[in-house]
Write a protein that holds these residues in place. Structure first.
Motif, PDB file in Angstrom:
ATOM      1  N   ASP A  75       0.827  -1.208   0.000  1.00 43.94           N
ATOM      2  CA  ASP A  75       0.000   0.000   0.000  1.00 43.94           C
ATOM      3  C   ASP A  75       0.862   1.259   0.000  1.00 43.94           C
ATOM      4  OD1 ASP A  75      -2.292  -1.506   0.034  1.00 43.94           O
ATOM      5  OD2 ASP A  75      -2.649  -1.265   2.195  1.00 43.94           O
ATOM      6  N   LEU A  76       1.865   1.277   0.852  1.00 45.50           N
ATOM      7  CA  LEU A  76       2.742   2.448   0.924  1.00 45.50           C
ATOM      8  C   LEU A  76       3.518   2.648  -0.377  1.00 45.50           C
ATOM      9  CD1 LEU A  76       4.065   2.124   4.578  1.00 45.50           C
ATOM     10  CD2 LEU A  76       2.424   3.795   3.684  1.00 45.50           C
ATOM     11  N   ALA A  77       3.958   1.563  -0.991  1.00 43.27           N
ATOM     12  CA  ALA A  77       4.689   1.669  -2.261  1.00 43.27           C
ATOM     13  C   ALA A  77       3.779   2.204  -3.376  1.00 43.27           C
ATOM     14  CB  ALA A  77       5.261   0.310  -2.647  1.00 43.27           C
ATOM     15  N   VAL A  78       2.558   1.681  -3.449  1.00 43.87           N
ATOM     16  CA  VAL A  78       1.616   2.153  -4.469  1.00 43.87           C
ATOM     17  C   VAL A  78       1.274   3.623  -4.239  1.00 43.87           C
ATOM     18  CG1 VAL A  78      -0.760   1.896  -5.337  1.00 43.87           C
ATOM     19  CG2 VAL A  78       0.646  -0.126  -4.945  1.00 43.87           C
ATOM     20  N   PHE A  79       0.977   3.984  -2.990  1.00 40.14           N
ATOM     21  CA  PHE A  79       0.659   5.369  -2.677  1.00 40.14           C
ATOM     22  C   PHE A  79       1.828   6.292  -3.000  1.00 40.14           C
ATOM     23  CE2 PHE A  79       0.842   9.004   0.185  1.00 40.14           C
ATOM     24  CZ  PHE A  79      -0.356   9.612  -0.112  1.00 40.14           C
ATOM     25  N   GLY A  80       3.024   5.923  -2.598  1.00 42.48           N
ATOM     26  CA  GLY A  80       4.195   6.756  -2.861  1.00 42.48           C
ATOM     27  C   GLY A  80       4.445   6.963  -4.344  1.00 42.48           C
ATOM     28  N   SER A  81       4.332   5.903  -5.107  1.00 44.98           N
ATOM     29  CA  SER A  81       4.544   6.004  -6.556  1.00 44.98           C
ATOM     30  C   SER A  81       3.490   6.893  -7.207  1.00 44.98           C
ATOM     31  CB  SER A  81       4.495   4.615  -7.191  1.00 44.98           C
ATOM     32  OG  SER A  81       5.503   3.798  -6.667  1.00 44.98           O
ATOM     33  N   LEU A  82       2.240   6.660  -6.864  1.00 47.49           N
ATOM     34  CA  LEU A  82       1.160   7.474  -7.428  1.00 47.49           C
ATOM     35  C   LEU A  82       1.281   8.930  -7.003  1.00 47.49           C
ATOM     36  CD1 LEU A  82      -1.892   5.083  -7.065  1.00 47.49           C
ATOM     37  CD2 LEU A  82      -0.807   5.842  -9.178  1.00 47.49           C
ATOM     38  N   TYR A  83       1.661   9.169  -5.764  1.00 44.51           N
ATOM     39  CA  TYR A  83       1.807  10.538  -5.282  1.00 44.51           C
ATOM     40  C   TYR A  83       2.860  11.280  -6.096  1.00 44.51           C
ATOM     41  CZ  TYR A  83       2.444  14.546  -2.274  1.00 44.51           C
ATOM     42  OH  TYR A  83       2.521  15.831  -1.809  1.00 44.51           O
ATOM     43  N   ARG A  84       4.004  10.660  -6.296  1.00 44.86           N
ATOM     44  CA  ARG A  84       5.070  11.314  -7.062  1.00 44.86           C
ATOM     45  C   ARG A  84       4.637  11.606  -8.493  1.00 44.86           C
ATOM     46  NH1 ARG A  84      10.485   8.397  -6.825  1.00 44.86           N
ATOM     47  NH2 ARG A  84      11.063  10.272  -7.953  1.00 44.86           N
ATOM     48  N   LEU A  85       4.006  10.640  -9.141  1.00 41.65           N
ATOM     49  CA  LEU A  85       3.549  10.834 -10.517  1.00 41.65           C
ATOM     50  C   LEU A  85       2.474  11.918 -10.619  1.00 41.65           C
ATOM     51  CD1 LEU A  85       3.285   7.134 -11.721  1.00 41.65           C
ATOM     52  CD2 LEU A  85       4.853   8.870 -12.592  1.00 41.65           C
ATOM     53  N   LEU A  86       1.491  11.857  -9.733  1.00 43.94           N
ATOM     54  CA  LEU A  86       0.394  12.822  -9.775  1.00 43.94           C
ATOM     55  C   LEU A  86       0.870  14.227  -9.416  1.00 43.94           C
ATOM     56  CD1 LEU A  86      -2.375  10.625  -8.168  1.00 43.94           C
ATOM     57  CD2 LEU A  86      -2.430  11.580 -10.479  1.00 43.94           C
ATOM     58  N   ARG A  87       1.783  14.346  -8.468  1.00 48.05           N
ATOM     59  CA  ARG A  87       2.286  15.666  -8.090  1.00 48.05           C
ATOM     60  C   ARG A  87       3.083  16.283  -9.238  1.00 48.05           C
ATOM     61  NH1 ARG A  87       0.903  19.918  -5.243  1.00 48.05           N
ATOM     62  NH2 ARG A  87       2.714  21.133  -4.744  1.00 48.05           N
ATOM     63  N   ALA A  88       3.912  15.475  -9.889  1.00 49.00           N
ATOM     64  CA  ALA A  88       4.677  15.980 -11.034  1.00 49.00           C
ATOM     65  C   ALA A  88       3.738  16.412 -12.155  1.00 49.00           C
ATOM     66  CB  ALA A  88       5.654  14.911 -11.525  1.00 49.00           C
ATOM     67  N   ARG A  89       2.699  15.635 -12.409  1.00 54.70           N
ATOM     68  CA  ARG A  89       1.738  15.977 -13.463  1.00 54.70           C
ATOM     69  C   ARG A  89       1.004  17.279 -13.136  1.00 54.70           C
ATOM     70  NH1 ARG A  89      -0.590  17.933 -16.908  1.00 54.70           N
ATOM     71  NH2 ARG A  89      -2.238  17.066 -18.176  1.00 54.70           N
ATOM     72  N   PHE A  90       0.625  17.449 -11.863  1.00 55.70           N
ATOM     73  CA  PHE A  90      -0.053  18.682 -11.464  1.00 55.70           C
ATOM     74  C   PHE A  90       0.871  19.884 -11.636  1.00 55.70           C
ATOM     75  CE2 PHE A  90      -0.722  21.946  -8.250  1.00 55.70           C
ATOM     76  CZ  PHE A  90      -1.972  22.399  -8.647  1.00 55.70           C
ATOM     77  N   LEU A  91       2.111  19.756 -11.198  1.00 52.16           N
ATOM     78  CA  LEU A  91       3.036  20.889 -11.312  1.00 52.16           C
ATOM     79  C   LEU A  91       3.279  21.265 -12.770  1.00 52.16           C
ATOM     80  CD1 LEU A  91       5.546  20.018  -8.456  1.00 52.16           C
ATOM     81  CD2 LEU A  91       3.750  21.771  -8.460  1.00 52.16           C
ATOM     82  N   ASP A  92       3.381  20.278 -13.653  1.00 55.16           N
ATOM     83  CA  ASP A  92       3.523  20.562 -15.087  1.00 55.16           C
ATOM     84  C   ASP A  92       2.287  21.287 -15.623  1.00 55.16           C
ATOM     85  OD1 ASP A  92       6.003  19.386 -15.147  1.00 55.16           O
ATOM     86  OD2 ASP A  92       5.288  17.479 -15.986  1.00 55.16           O
ATOM     87  N   ALA A  93       1.116  20.792 -15.254  1.00 53.74           N
ATOM     88  CA  ALA A  93      -0.125  21.421 -15.715  1.00 53.74           C
ATOM     89  C   ALA A  93      -0.263  22.824 -15.143  1.00 53.74           C
ATOM     90  CB  ALA A  93      -1.324  20.558 -15.321  1.00 53.74           C
ATOM     91  N   ARG A  94       0.161  23.021 -13.903  1.00 47.79           N
ATOM     92  CA  ARG A  94       0.091  24.346 -13.272  1.00 47.79           C
ATOM     93  C   ARG A  94       1.015  25.332 -13.990  1.00 47.79           C
ATOM     94  NH1 ARG A  94      -3.305  27.098 -10.331  1.00 47.79           N
ATOM     95  NH2 ARG A  94      -2.963  26.442  -8.231  1.00 47.79           N
ATOM     96  N   ARG A  95       2.239  24.885 -14.301  1.00 45.45           N
ATOM     97  CA  ARG A  95       3.166  25.753 -15.045  1.00 45.45           C
ATOM     98  C   ARG A  95       2.598  26.109 -16.408  1.00 45.45           C
ATOM     99  NH1 ARG A  95       7.104  22.888 -12.189  1.00 45.45           N
ATOM    100  NH2 ARG A  95       7.152  21.166 -13.641  1.00 45.45           N
ATOM    101  N   GLU A  96       2.019  25.145 -17.078  1.00 48.47           N
ATOM    102  CA  GLU A  96       1.402  25.376 -18.385  1.00 48.47           C
ATOM    103  C   GLU A  96       0.261  26.378 -18.265  1.00 48.47           C
ATOM    104  OE1 GLU A  96       0.700  24.957 -22.470  1.00 48.47           O
ATOM    105  OE2 GLU A  96       2.338  24.064 -21.315  1.00 48.47           O
ATOM    106  N   ARG A  97      -0.543  26.223 -17.238  1.00 46.96           N
ATOM    107  CA  ARG A  97      -1.690  27.101 -17.016  1.00 46.96           C
ATOM    108  C   ARG A  97      -1.226  28.531 -16.736  1.00 46.96           C
ATOM    109  NH1 ARG A  97      -6.695  25.476 -15.618  1.00 46.96           N
ATOM    110  NH2 ARG A  97      -8.024  26.986 -14.607  1.00 46.96           N
ATOM    111  N   VAL A  98      -0.203  28.693 -15.908  1.00 42.97           N
ATOM    112  CA  VAL A  98       0.317  30.021 -15.571  1.00 42.97           C
ATOM    113  C   VAL A  98       1.004  30.643 -16.786  1.00 42.97           C
ATOM    114  CG1 VAL A  98       2.020  31.246 -14.150  1.00 42.97           C
ATOM    115  CG2 VAL A  98       0.516  29.541 -13.111  1.00 42.97           C
ATOM    116  N   PHE A  99       1.745  29.836 -17.526  1.00 38.30           N
ATOM    117  CA  PHE A  99       2.472  30.346 -18.683  1.00 38.30           C
ATOM    118  C   PHE A  99       1.519  30.856 -19.767  1.00 38.30           C
ATOM    119  CE2 PHE A  99       4.620  29.658 -22.803  1.00 38.30           C
ATOM    120  CZ  PHE A  99       5.681  30.532 -22.630  1.00 38.30           C
TER     121      PHE A  99
END
Length: 103
Positions: A75-99
């Motif tokens: 559970d912790l491994a799945v959560f950690g992996s998904l968290y990293r992927l989803l956070r990176a995707r959000f930050l990319d989308a946020r930069r795109e949105r601001v830009f």
């Protein structure tokens, strides 16, 4: 009138209603997250873990504590992996949105 006529919707209708609300909530949450509007990283990372854990607990519960500890590690491994992927995707989308000047 009998008691059954006053009891409200039957269990399958209640479950279908809850499922419809859950699907709608997850859809809006995912759309907001992927567009960079709002970060729902923890919610989106924990949902698959809850589904996986719920399915596995039915199979693993009779086998005792060592298997439960292994499930917690998975559970912790799945959560950690998904968290990293989803956070990176959000930050990319946020930069795109601001830009592009979108709010």
């Amino acid at each position: 009138m009998t008691h059954a006529q006053h009891s409200g919707p039957a269990l399958p209708e209640r479950i279908a209603g809850l499922a419809a609300v859950a699907v709608g909530t997850v859809e809006v949450t995912l759309r907001e997250h992927l567009s960079g509007y709002r970060s729902h990283t923890i919610i989106l990372a924990v949902l698959p873990v809850i589904v996986l854990d719920s399915a596995l607990i039915l199979l693993v519960a009779p086998f005792g504590a060592p298997l439960r500890i292994a499930m917690l590690i998975v559970d912790l491994a799945v959560f950690g992996s998904l968290y990293r992927l989803l956070r990176a995707r959000f930050l990319d989308a946020r930069r795109e949105r601001v830009f592009t000047g979108k709010r």
